[in-house]
Scaffold this active site. Structure first.
Site, PDB file in Angstrom:
ATOM      1  CB  THR A  87      -3.476  -5.060  -6.012  1.00  0.00           C
ATOM      2  OG1 THR A  87      -3.558  -4.131  -7.094  1.00  0.00           O
ATOM      3  CG2 THR A  87      -3.694  -6.470  -6.535  1.00  0.00           C
ATOM      4  CD  GLU A 129       3.569  -2.045  -9.382  1.00  0.00           C
ATOM      5  OE1 GLU A 129       2.470  -1.965  -8.818  1.00  0.00           O
ATOM      6  OE2 GLU A 129       4.630  -2.080  -8.801  1.00  0.00           O
ATOM      7  N   GLY A 130       3.670   2.772 -11.874  1.00  0.00           N
ATOM      8  CA  GLY A 130       4.261   3.933 -12.571  1.00  0.00           C
ATOM      9  C   GLY A 130       3.615   4.071 -13.936  1.00  0.00           C
ATOM     10  NE  ARG A 132       8.105   1.657 -12.013  1.00  0.00           N
ATOM     11  CZ  ARG A 132       8.600   2.799 -11.552  1.00  0.00           C
ATOM     12  NH1 ARG A 132       9.868   3.102 -11.744  1.00  0.00           N
ATOM     13  NH2 ARG A 132       7.837   3.651 -10.900  1.00  0.00           N
ATOM     14  CB  ILE A 137      -7.327  -8.046 -37.389  1.00  0.00           C
ATOM     15  CG1 ILE A 137      -6.116  -7.198 -37.799  1.00  0.00           C
ATOM     16  CG2 ILE A 137      -7.382  -9.326 -38.210  1.00  0.00           C
ATOM     17  CD1 ILE A 137      -4.768  -7.873 -37.560  1.00  0.00           C
ATOM     18  CB  SER A 169       3.299   5.522 -20.259  1.00  0.00           C
ATOM     19  OG  SER A 169       2.873   4.199 -20.462  1.00  0.00           O
ATOM     20  CB  ALA A 213      -0.934  -0.027   1.207  1.00  0.00           C
ATOM     21  CB  THR A 226      -1.669   4.565  -4.579  1.00  0.00           C
ATOM     22  OG1 THR A 226      -0.685   4.034  -5.458  1.00  0.00           O
ATOM     23  CG2 THR A 226      -2.467   5.634  -5.286  1.00  0.00           C
ATOM     24  CD  GLU A 227      -1.020   8.583   1.493  1.00  0.00           C
ATOM     25  OE1 GLU A 227      -1.265   9.802   1.535  1.00  0.00           O
ATOM     26  OE2 GLU A 227      -0.359   7.962   2.351  1.00  0.00           O
TER      27      GLU A 227
END
Ligand SMILES: Cc1cc2nc3c(=O)[nH]c(=O)nc-3n(C[C@H](O)[C@H](O)[C@H](O)COP(=O)(O)OP(=O)(O)OC[C@H]3O[C@@H](n4cnc5c(N)ncnc54)[C@H](O)[C@@H]3O)c2cc1C
Length: 373
Positions: free
Chosen positions: A148, A353-354, A235, A329, A356, A114, A116-117
């Site tokens: 997660t 995880e970051g 990553r 396609i 782009s 944990a 992220t906030e």
């Protein structure tokens, strides 16, 4: 330079492929996506088969690829019960490893990481959830977002602010192991997310949660460094998830084109379609080369964060590209079939995880600081 894997790793890939094809049926994949449910039965089977073993990272990398190739949501859910374990492996005391790491390695417990906030995930140094040391205990107040395994984990490896930052914003952060059943700890499952819906995601709320000071991982104030070390490893695994998704999308395209051929419509496989197929295949191969190169540095304890970030950014964009092109396609059959789920799942790869953008900043900063290719 040797581009071939050892026999052991090839065997791990083959085992994972066979496991995925038998344990993750299309019906199961659709069910868990629709119900947004953690696939406990597949996770248990995967743990019992001993193929989820982060102490054998090459084998883990190809296992993740093969599971995500069959279904990204279940593939990730079945391998993410140890998410964050490297932080404990690398930095925790033997007591913490014995108490917390052993049960997850043996498939008896689930963990989460944990960081992220609600205020944002990219700016890790700006996190606000506080852990104050008082009388041999840390008292935690704040919340964590998009975690997660958030609702199902037994415990969390948590990055917290233990003191005010000095001149450097990333100072004053520490990692604690926080049990999920403590007084004042509550969780709200987040539903309706775009993709990887078989993975469990939750918000964690901590209201005067008391954690013994012995649950501190490593040294106080070094948390930012521990978590950045972890992200550099995780990553590479997200790049593997992405390669699996792109390869799975290509499998769907090839099955569709084979059906066209078998039904006498080979002439409809135009040059345009062949160019697109070739682009998908080339990007998958390039993603593999970058990811295996990054992993090779990492697993030899000589990480090159810029190469890992290149692998993560490129492979995740390849996953989205492959799914979008596969959809173009295959047309209607893609829109209403399993590819629809693959496309939704692929987008998350560019975020967790970051993002782009963050990966690209890591790469650019390396060279702006004088790094060489
Ligand atoms: C399904 C899911 C599961 C997750 N699981 C976990 C978990 O287990 N543990 C955990 O800690 N986190 C988890 N996360 C959070 C994830 O890591 C964050 O979503 C991610 O880091 C981005 O943070 P954010 O969503 O808050 O976006 P923000 O950081 O608010 O960024 C928003 C946008 O601004 C861009 N941006 C931000 N800063 C910059 C900058 N400096 N320069 C240029 N552009 C910038 C970003 O690229 C992005 O496009 C999960 C997320 C999802 C979606």
């Amino acid at each position: 330079m040797d581009f071939e894997f050892s026999e052991d790793i090839n065997k791990a890939r083959e085992n994972a492929r066979n496991f995925a094809l038998s344990a993750i049926t299309p019906e199961l994949a659709r069910k868990y996506d629709l119900e947004e449910k953690f696939p406990e039965e597949v996770w248990k089977k995967a743990m019992a088969s001993r193929m989820v073993d982060f102490s054998n990272p090459w084998s883990m990398l190809v296992t993740i690829e093969e599971l995500c190739r069959v279904d990204p949501g279940i593939g990730i859910a079945a391998t993410v019960s140890l998410f964050g374990s490297e932080v404990l492996m690398l930095f925790a005391s033997d007591q913490l490893k014995e108490k917390y790491l052993k049960p997850v390695q043996e498939g008896r417990a689930i963990m989460g990481l944990a960081v992220t906030e609600p205020g944002g995930g990219s700016d890790v140094a700006g996190l606000k959830t506080e852990a104050k040391l008082e009388g041999g205990k840390y008292i935690i107040n704040g919340s964590k977002m998009f975690i997660t395994n958030g609702q199902i984990a037994d415990f969390f490896v948590m990055l917290l602010r233990t003191s005010r930052p000095d001149s450097k914003r990333h100072h004053g952060l520490s990692v604690l192991v926080v049990d999920g059943n403590l007084k004042g700890f509550s969780r709200n499952k987040l539903t309706g997310k775009l993709g990887v819906r078989a993975t469990n995601t939750a918000e964690l709320i901590l209201n005067n949660v008391e954690v013994p000071s012995s649950n501190l991982v490593g040294e106080e104030g070094k948390g930012f460094y521990y978590i950045m070390t972890f992200f550099n490893i995780s990553r590479a695994y997200v790049a593997a998830q992405s390669i699996g998704i792109a390869q799975g999308a290509m499998d769907h395209v090839l099955a569709y084109l084979k059906e066209m051929k078998d039904s006498g419509r080979e002439s409809e496989i135009t040059e345009d379609i062949q160019f697109t197929l070739s682009d998908i295949a080339t990007r998958i191969e390039a993603s593999r080369l970058l990811t295996y190169k990054a992993a090779s540095y990492l697993f030899n304890f000589q990480p090159k964060p810029e190469i890992t970030s290149m692998a993560k950014a490129y492979a995740s964009e390849t996953a989205v590209f492959a799914c979008e092109k596969a959809m173009e396609i295959t047309g209607e059959s893609g829109l209403y079939g399993d590819l629809e789920r693959f496309l939704r799942d692929s987008k998350i790869m560019e975020i967790w995880e970051g993002t782009s953008e963050i990966e690209k900043l890591v790469i650019a900063r390396t060279f702006l600081k004088g790094g060489q290719m």
